[in-house]
Design an enzyme around this catalytic site. Structure first.
Site, mmCIF file in Angstrom:
data_model
loop_
_atom_site.group_PDB
_atom_site.id
_atom_site.type_symbol
_atom_site.label_atom_id
_atom_site.label_comp_id
_atom_site.label_asym_id
_atom_site.label_seq_id
_atom_site.Cartn_x
_atom_site.Cartn_y
_atom_site.Cartn_z
ATOM 1 N N HIS A 128 37.766 59.971 -29.794
ATOM 2 C CA HIS A 128 36.803 59.383 -30.723
ATOM 3 C C HIS A 128 37.396 59.274 -32.125
ATOM 4 O O HIS A 128 37.309 58.232 -32.776
ATOM 5 C CB HIS A 128 35.527 60.231 -30.781
ATOM 6 C CG HIS A 128 34.573 60.004 -29.649
ATOM 7 N ND1 HIS A 128 34.874 60.339 -28.350
ATOM 8 C CD2 HIS A 128 33.299 59.491 -29.640
ATOM 9 C CE1 HIS A 128 33.838 60.040 -27.585
ATOM 10 N NE2 HIS A 128 32.882 59.517 -28.336
ATOM 11 N N HIS A 178 35.006 69.333 -28.775
ATOM 12 C CA HIS A 178 36.365 69.331 -29.320
ATOM 13 C C HIS A 178 36.536 70.511 -30.258
ATOM 14 O O HIS A 178 35.578 70.969 -30.894
ATOM 15 C CB HIS A 178 36.649 68.043 -30.098
ATOM 16 C CG HIS A 178 37.160 66.928 -29.247
ATOM 17 N ND1 HIS A 178 38.374 66.978 -28.596
ATOM 18 C CD2 HIS A 178 36.624 65.713 -28.950
ATOM 19 C CE1 HIS A 178 38.556 65.842 -27.928
ATOM 20 N NE2 HIS A 178 37.505 65.068 -28.115
#
Length: 225
Positions: A128, A178
């Site tokens: 992302h 993450h």
């Protein structure tokens, strides 16, 4: 630009090595930040849902890729074929680099007994964050090549790009999919890809420069000189 590319590239590789070897201070910092944000995400479901919308729809990699594709189509329609191919090629190469790094490092994502979101593939670097950095960086570069001094929309678009890049990194860590260093790695590798693309394009097409000195300051975009 060459200095920027070199610095970001060196930092990206350094971070890659530290993650790959499992440097304890980095892993400890990652865990501390991730733990604190996960506790907040579990305690604030409304805010967590808002972050999921931003992460999964507004700043999703496919949204970013669609934006890059729209830029490529617009450039092709304007008969700026080389620039269109450069944007498309950079986006594709960055995506390949991202997947290659994930396979190379093979880092595990954070694991929670009470997850608020889920994600696939390896953790480092954040796809992302890297995709948003590449797309927004290329978009700002293309606009700079056409920008005429005095165009008021520039600040708005630049601000939106910065918010998107920073914001998507925040959502990925906040949602617990993450580690912070994954996001930083995505930013560094993404910017390195953009900087290298700009440098190589200038060498292939040395006459292309942002027309900052153009005397037409009517607040609109114009053709590249």
């Amino acid at each position: 630009m060459r200095i920027s590319a070199a610095v970001s590239g060196v930092l990206a590789v350094l971070l890659l090595v530290l993650v790959a070897v499992g440097w304890p201070p980095l892993l400890g910092l990652d865990r501390d930040v991730a733990d604190a944000l996960h506790r907040h995400a579990v305690a604030e479901p409304g805010f967590t849902r808002f972050n999921r919308v931003l992460s999964d729809w507004v700043w999703d990699p496919w949204t970013m890729r669609a934006t890059a594709a729209a830029v490529v189509v617009a450039l092709w329609w304007r008969r700026e074929r080389l620039l269109a191919l450069w944007v498309a090629g950079t986006s594709l190469l960055a995506a390949g680099l991202q997947q290659g790094l994930k396979e190379l490092v093979g880092r595990e994502r954070p694991s929670w007994s009470d997850p608020v979101d889920s994600a696939r593939y390896a953790a480092f670097p954040s796809g992302h964050a890297m995709t948003a950095t590449v797309t927004c960086g290329l978009l700002l570069w293309v606009l700079a090549l056409h920008w005429r001094e005095g165009w008021r929309g520039w600040g708005t678009i630049a601000g939106a790009a910065v918010v998107s890049v920073v914001g998507v990194g925040w959502t990925r860590v906040y949602l617990g999919v993450h580690w912070p260093s994954d996001v930083v790695g995505g930013w560094l590798f993404g910017w390195t890809a953009v900087a290298v693309a700009i440098i190589t394009f200038r060498r292939v097409s040395p006459g292309r420069r942002p027309p900052a000195a153009d005397t037409d300051t009517g607040g609109r975009m114009g053709d590249t000189q």
